[in-house]
Design an enzyme around this catalytic site. Sequence first.
Site: not given
Length: 417
Positions: A18, A97, A126, A178
């Site tokens: 990404d 995160r 996320d 992923s």
Amino acid sequence: MAEKKYNKIVLAYSGGLDTSVLIPWLKEHYGAEIIAVSADVGQGAELDGLEEKAKKTGASKLYILDLKKEFAEEYIVPTIKAGGEYEKYLLGTSFARPIIAKRIVEIAKKEGADAIAHGCTGKGNDQVRFELAIKHFAPAMDVIAPWRFWELDSREKEIEYAEAHNIPLKISKETNYSKDKNLWHLSHEGLDLEDPANEAPINKEGFLELGVSPENAPDKATYVEIHFEKGVPTAADGKEMDALSLIEYLNGIGGANGIGILDIVENRLVGMKSRGVYETPGGTILYAAHSKLEEITLDKETSHFKAIAAQKFGELVYNGQWYTPLRKALSAFVDSTQETVTGDVKLKLYKGNIIPASVTSPYSLYSSGMATFDEDDCYNQADSAGFINLYGLPLKVRALNDAELAAKTGKHFPDVE
């Protein structure tokens, strides 16, 4: 497409699919200087060659921030003490995160950037975790989330874009799980895992990265002993370690014994169900050890209420609400419960199983004299009759009342036989 122009955009950059395509894509559509920021939270070799890759694809510079120690001590340890989890998931991605977003905001302010970009999908959790943290530290900062509106609306299209722009990738359309890795865990999503009818290929070579499957674990058990001080793990197998070193040490032992492999369909924050396979070998050991120590050091009422708080704590972390007043208040409560959570726990690891072997603490509330089935001089068993009479009084009154009403009305009451 994008209309607003920016001078500088700071990109949360991992070097994965990404974010690899995001650098040239952002330059094409916003005409801005792209400053990439990568956070080292323990993903290891994934950071190799990242600076060269980022600059070759159009970034003016790359910051690589070593956050491992802070991540372990300020985010992981408080969550261990809380016992926070989400539907049995031990929050590996979730609590990474907030610290990453916090430090990205710091770089954005330092660089005078007018926007922050991320590669989170519009279906995932996320995006919420990143943006809530950004709102906390930089409420006026613009956030660009291309997955919500761009034309590259599948991972296959992203790969095609990367190939067309000569962006090197370590994955292909056939091996495109992923994944998210940090010092606490590794997650796997996508491909055949998207169908819960498919068994997770944990015995397939190359799928697991932090350890082996239980079937491939040794036939002999491994013992590990962990010491805690006020709920904080401080040593393993007699050797004092900081939180980072201890997690890495237990990852090795746990992984070798097939510990901490979780295959679940979880409820995402955005409302859908998602299937994931998680590897959390060291973390699973730490949670088991901490819980075992609390069994003998916390009183009943505190233990039961803490379990309620732990569920809420886990939900807050999963939902990206680390920097909220409630999470901070819960951590204050948790810290007060940990004053006596000091001692040693020995665990037996065998083919994916964690079996308690021993637990000791100077603050233990367990009394063998009280609990013994043999003769003792500290507990009068006759006292239990009065206790039961008082404890059962509401039931007795209700039963007598039901019987009286049944006699008067002739109607049957469910509780009266």
